[in-house]
Design a protein around this motif. Sequence first.
Motif, short mmCIF file in Angstrom:
data_model
loop_
_atom_site.label_atom_id
_atom_site.label_comp_id
_atom_site.label_asym_id
_atom_site.label_seq_id
_atom_site.Cartn_x
_atom_site.Cartn_y
_atom_site.Cartn_z
N ARG A 69 0.84 -1.21 0.00
CA ARG A 69 0.00 0.00 0.00
C ARG A 69 0.87 1.25 0.00
N ILE A 70 1.92 1.22 0.78
CA ILE A 70 2.83 2.38 0.84
C ILE A 70 3.41 2.65 -0.56
N GLU A 71 3.86 1.59 -1.22
CA GLU A 71 4.44 1.75 -2.56
C GLU A 71 3.42 2.33 -3.53
N GLU A 72 2.18 1.85 -3.41
CA GLU A 72 1.14 2.35 -4.30
C GLU A 72 0.91 3.85 -4.09
N HIS A 73 0.85 4.26 -2.82
CA HIS A 73 0.66 5.70 -2.54
C HIS A 73 1.81 6.52 -3.09
N ILE A 74 3.03 6.09 -2.80
CA ILE A 74 4.21 6.86 -3.22
C ILE A 74 4.26 6.95 -4.75
N ASN A 75 4.01 5.80 -5.41
CA ASN A 75 4.07 5.80 -6.88
C ASN A 75 2.96 6.66 -7.49
N THR A 76 1.77 6.58 -6.91
CA THR A 76 0.66 7.37 -7.44
C THR A 76 0.95 8.86 -7.26
N TYR B 269 -6.33 12.61 -4.48
CA TYR B 269 -5.96 11.23 -4.12
C TYR B 269 -5.90 11.06 -2.60
N LEU B 270 -5.26 12.02 -1.93
CA LEU B 270 -5.13 11.92 -0.46
C LEU B 270 -6.49 11.96 0.22
N ILE B 271 -7.36 12.85 -0.27
CA ILE B 271 -8.69 12.97 0.32
C ILE B 271 -9.48 11.66 0.13
N GLU B 272 -9.37 11.10 -1.08
CA GLU B 272 -10.05 9.84 -1.38
C GLU B 272 -9.57 8.73 -0.44
N LYS B 273 -8.25 8.65 -0.24
CA LYS B 273 -7.70 7.61 0.64
C LYS B 273 -8.11 7.84 2.09
N MET B 274 -8.08 9.10 2.52
CA MET B 274 -8.48 9.40 3.89
C MET B 274 -9.92 8.92 4.14
N LYS B 275 -10.79 9.20 3.16
CA LYS B 275 -12.19 8.78 3.30
C LYS B 275 -12.30 7.26 3.30
N GLU B 276 -11.54 6.63 2.41
CA GLU B 276 -11.53 5.17 2.34
C GLU B 276 -11.12 4.55 3.68
N GLY C 126 -11.78 5.74 6.51
CA GLY C 126 -12.76 6.06 7.55
C GLY C 126 -12.53 7.39 8.26
N LEU C 127 -11.74 8.27 7.65
CA LEU C 127 -11.46 9.56 8.29
C LEU C 127 -12.44 10.62 7.79
N THR C 128 -12.71 11.60 8.65
CA THR C 128 -13.53 12.75 8.26
C THR C 128 -12.59 13.83 7.76
N VAL C 129 -12.79 14.26 6.52
CA VAL C 129 -11.82 15.15 5.88
C VAL C 129 -12.28 16.60 5.91
N HIS C 130 -11.34 17.49 6.25
CA HIS C 130 -11.60 18.90 5.99
C HIS C 130 -10.30 19.62 5.60
N GLU C 131 -10.46 20.75 4.92
CA GLU C 131 -9.31 21.56 4.54
C GLU C 131 -9.43 22.90 5.25
N ASP C 132 -8.31 23.54 5.55
CA ASP C 132 -8.38 24.85 6.19
C ASP C 132 -8.18 25.95 5.14
N GLY C 133 -8.12 27.19 5.59
CA GLY C 133 -8.02 28.33 4.69
C GLY C 133 -6.66 28.49 4.03
N LEU C 134 -5.74 27.55 4.31
CA LEU C 134 -4.45 27.53 3.63
C LEU C 134 -4.39 26.39 2.62
N GLY C 135 -5.39 25.49 2.72
CA GLY C 135 -5.36 24.31 1.85
C GLY C 135 -4.68 23.12 2.50
N ASN C 136 -4.34 23.21 3.78
CA ASN C 136 -3.85 22.02 4.49
C ASN C 136 -5.00 21.03 4.58
N ILE C 137 -4.68 19.73 4.51
CA ILE C 137 -5.72 18.70 4.56
C ILE C 137 -5.64 17.95 5.89
N PHE C 138 -6.80 17.75 6.50
CA PHE C 138 -6.88 17.02 7.77
C PHE C 138 -7.86 15.87 7.63
N GLY C 139 -7.44 14.68 8.00
CA GLY C 139 -8.34 13.52 8.02
C GLY C 139 -8.45 13.04 9.46
#
Length: 409
Positions: free
Chosen positions: A7-14, A41-48, A50-63
């Motif tokens: 899974r790690i390799e898949e994330h890094i390669n993607t 991609y990161l948001i999709e994986k975070m949701k997959e 089971g994380l609740t995703v939000h972004e802040d006013g800088l565009g940082n992503i939190f899951g």
Amino acid sequence: MKNLQARIEEHINTLGQFTATPGNGTTRLTYSKEDRQARDYLIEKMKEYGLTVHEDGLGNIFGKLDGTLKNAPSVLIGSHFDSVPNGGSYDGPAGVVAGLEVAALFAENQIKPKYPLEVIALIEEEGARFGGGLMGSRGITGLLSEEDFKKLKDKDGITTIEAMEEIGLDPLLPKKRDPKTIKAFLELHIEQGPILEEKNIPIGVVETIVGLTQFEVTVEGQAGHAGTTPMDRRSDALVTAAKMIAQFPDLAIEEGEGTVITTGQLNVFPNGANVIPKKCVFTVDIRSGKEEHIQNVIRKLNELIESYNTNDIRVLAEQQLYMRPKAMNQEIVAQLKEISSKLELPYCSINSGAGHDAMVFSDFTDVGMLFIPSKHGLSHCPEEWSDSRHIANAVQIFFETAKKLTGTE
Ligand SMILES: [Zn+2]
């Protein structure tokens, strides 16, 4: 689910495919098309996972994986996902992917933490688009103000706000986070140096992110004709600078314990082949894990500079930057070592010679950081490579650490 390493390799390669320079390393500037692709991609994986995703006013992503306690501070885990131009696939993403996979292990093992766990993917650590660097972490902690953020422009004059809107981000969302909402921050990063590979040790537990200071030194002499001025009548600024620079390495070596000193920039005036240099301006960058070493080298540097001041040559040093070494949280450091031992993963203590988001967070919360080996010590280039097995090791260590920090077990 596939095994962890696959899974790690898949994330890094993607993520590595989201580059503006295919075939020539990773170029993923903040708020670019490639940022949007990596973000999706990161948001999709975070949701997959089971994380609740939000972004802040800088565009940082939190899951976020909620904890059982109400309004409890989060354990953050992650790194940045931007890159330098023609950089590698690991500087940043290795840490984001590690955070994702720690969350995946929480999900797989159906662990319900007391304190929330938040996987974070930070913007603009490298400063490759808007300069300065560490923008995501500086924004979250309030070191970068709203006004200063708005004023930043890239080399084409595009503002942060315009660039954010271009990829569908909302700059009006909150940026700064109340430090009370953060319990700890964990970051995995590639070492970007040769030490772990040479020692053949898979894990470096970071003790300190080195402090640094930078000086600009100006040497002023007298210009003259390269053919008609006798050797004993010269006040050559470059020759004086060269003598000084040649002595710098010894200042760091005498101090030891990994203290380093570098002159990386030198400008000669008027810079003509047949003119004796009138003026020379160069930089001195001093770094060490211990503040006393930095102070000692500064003192010796000043003495050295003073000794070159004569009637004919004037030398002046101006300090441009001073940052104290940042120690990682001692309890987390001890935990990381204990867990590594339990998992039978060899480790060593190491200092970070480069700045990281962890450095910014260390003034606001308890921070722990791990390094994994970099092949041939290379980074910020297409050849940058780290072993996914080593990332998987770090994920296992952080999984156990995160369980402790989030009050699980
Ligand atoms: Zn980095």
